[in-house]
Scaffold this active site. Structure first.
Site, mmCIF file in Angstrom:
data_model
loop_
_atom_site.group_PDB
_atom_site.id
_atom_site.type_symbol
_atom_site.label_atom_id
_atom_site.label_comp_id
_atom_site.label_asym_id
_atom_site.label_seq_id
_atom_site.Cartn_x
_atom_site.Cartn_y
_atom_site.Cartn_z
ATOM 1 N N GLU A 92 47.382 28.821 37.461
ATOM 2 C CA GLU A 92 45.936 29.061 37.589
ATOM 3 C C GLU A 92 45.189 28.683 36.310
ATOM 4 O O GLU A 92 44.084 28.160 36.354
ATOM 5 C CB GLU A 92 45.659 30.526 37.946
ATOM 6 C CG GLU A 92 45.982 30.873 39.382
ATOM 7 C CD GLU A 92 45.227 30.009 40.379
ATOM 8 O OE1 GLU A 92 44.124 29.532 40.064
ATOM 9 O OE2 GLU A 92 45.754 29.780 41.477
ATOM 10 N N TYR B 192 38.229 35.585 37.778
ATOM 11 C CA TYR B 192 38.830 34.642 38.728
ATOM 12 C C TYR B 192 40.364 34.681 38.639
ATOM 13 O O TYR B 192 41.064 34.862 39.639
ATOM 14 C CB TYR B 192 38.329 33.208 38.479
ATOM 15 C CG TYR B 192 39.206 32.210 39.163
ATOM 16 C CD1 TYR B 192 39.096 32.018 40.539
ATOM 17 C CD2 TYR B 192 40.202 31.523 38.473
ATOM 18 C CE1 TYR B 192 39.955 31.151 41.198
ATOM 19 C CE2 TYR B 192 41.060 30.663 39.118
ATOM 20 C CZ TYR B 192 40.927 30.479 40.476
ATOM 21 O OH TYR B 192 41.778 29.641 41.129
ATOM 22 N N ASP C 45 36.043 31.085 42.331
ATOM 23 C CA ASP C 45 35.768 29.994 41.385
ATOM 24 C C ASP C 45 34.773 29.021 42.023
ATOM 25 O O ASP C 45 34.198 29.312 43.078
ATOM 26 C CB ASP C 45 37.075 29.280 40.990
ATOM 27 C CG ASP C 45 37.671 28.497 42.152
ATOM 28 O OD1 ASP C 45 37.208 28.665 43.303
ATOM 29 O OD2 ASP C 45 38.587 27.695 41.909
#
Ligand code: SF4
Length: 350
Positions: free
Chosen positions: A40, A123, A141
């Site tokens: 991520e 996020y 996001d």
């Protein structure tokens, strides 16, 4: 139908579509929280295809939070080289150190604890919580904001925290209704935004599982969303970059530990667009004996808030000075992490 209901209605076709169409990506092969976290962070500014080789190399070098916590900074930067935004790598290491010291080397299954780690914002904490631990917490996001605002024709400016909070809140309600689908829902929303409801140009509505219910599609107004306030213009900064060569070695220096491109290596450079005589004067003042100075190429590098407009000079000298580290081209390529801002000048070494 209000927006929350529309989002809830969208969940079923979206999940079916994801089950049938998800790309096979290395970080989707298990739900190891450490792997999800690393992927991520890498994916924040970079496309999935480009991330793949970095992801494997990173996990090979640092297979666990313990290994990352002990990473040598230069090795870490070298592995990260090409991904850009190096502060992400530094924060990964700092967060790994906290994970080792506070959580026994395990990425915590707690949204608040995740949020307190360096480099982890709402996020990423949502992505780790939902994908790795199955918690009903959305990860919002740019991709997700785009899908949701098109689906619901939200007129609010997505650059404001209020809009992000409102959309996060609406999605949280959907997650709470089908908590067992949390991991898939997060990934399905991201996947739709990355592959179908794309950011630049026309979205592929003909391939979209939500086309029948999407309001922007119904009004044939897809590209009007999301709404964003205009960005501030970037500051232009002229810089002069010097390739100073003594025999087969070039001068490089480490940038300060704080600020833009901190801790990375660069060619000596100064603010302003210097002429040849200014360059000669400056190098002489440093104690370098010049034999030749020649202007090479100009290059531009765009950061988020600033643009560097660079003018390069090749400077041949007879002596070295302690102000700089002196390295051969081979050593620079193999050992030192020089950010892509200097790529145009790195090419001149080959
Ligand atoms: S129908 Fe088009 S605009 Fe609407 S969510 Fe799908 S791809 Fe995006």
């Amino acid at each position: 139908m209000n927006h929350m209901n529309l989002l809830f209605e969208a969940a079923t076709p979206l999940l079916y579509w994801y089950a049938a169409s998800a790309r096979d990506l290395p970080w989707r092969r298990d739900r190891d929280p450490y792997h999800i976290w690393i992927s991520e962070i890498m994916l924040q500014q970079t496309r999935a295809e480009a991330v793949k080789p970095y992801f494997s190399a990173f996990l090979e070098a640092f297979p666990t939070p313990e290994a990352l916590a002990l990473a040598d900074d230069d090795v870490l930067n070298k592995i990260w080289q090409g991904l850009g935004y190096y502060s992400r790598a530094r924060n990964l290491k700092r967060a790994a150190q906290e994970i080792v010291s506070l959580y026994g080397g395990k990425v915590p299954d707690d949204y608040r604890q995740l949020l307190s780690l360096p480099g982890i914002g709402a996020y990423t904490a949502g992505a780790i919580s939902s994908i790795a631990f199955g918690r009903p917490i959305p990860a919002v996001d740019g991709n997700v904001l785009r899908v949701v605002t098109r689906l619901t024709v939200t007129e609010d400016d997505i650059t404001t925290q209020t809009t992000k909070d409102r959309i996060t809140q609406a999605l949280s309600e959907v997650y709470r209704r089908i908590p067992e689908e949390s991991a898939n829902l997060t990934q399905a929303l991201m996947e739709l935004g990355a592959t179908v409801c794309v950011p630049n140009g026309t979205p592929h509505c003909g391939d979209c599982p939500l086309a029948e219910m999407c309001l922007a599609h119904r009004y044939e107004n897809e590209t009007a969303y999301p709404k964003k306030a205009p960005k501030r213009a970037r500051v232009i900064s002229d810089r002069t970059v010097l390739l100073i060569r003594c025999e087969d070695r070039f001068a490089i220096q480490k940038r300060p530990e704080k600020g833009l491109l901190s801790g990375l290596w660069e060619f000596p450079n100064v603010e302003g667009c210097l002429g040849t005589s200014d360059v000669e004067e400056w190098l002489c003042s440093l104690g370098l004996q010049l034999t030749a100075v020649e202007q090479t190429r100009r290059a531009k590098h765009i950061f988020t808030h600033i643009e560097w407009h660079m003018t390069g000079y090749r400077c041949d000298v007879l002596n070295t000075i302690k102000t700089y580290t002196w390295a051969t081209a081979e050593e620079i390529f193999e050992r030192y992490s020089v950010p892509s801002a200097f790529r145009a000048f790195l090419q001149l070494l080959q």
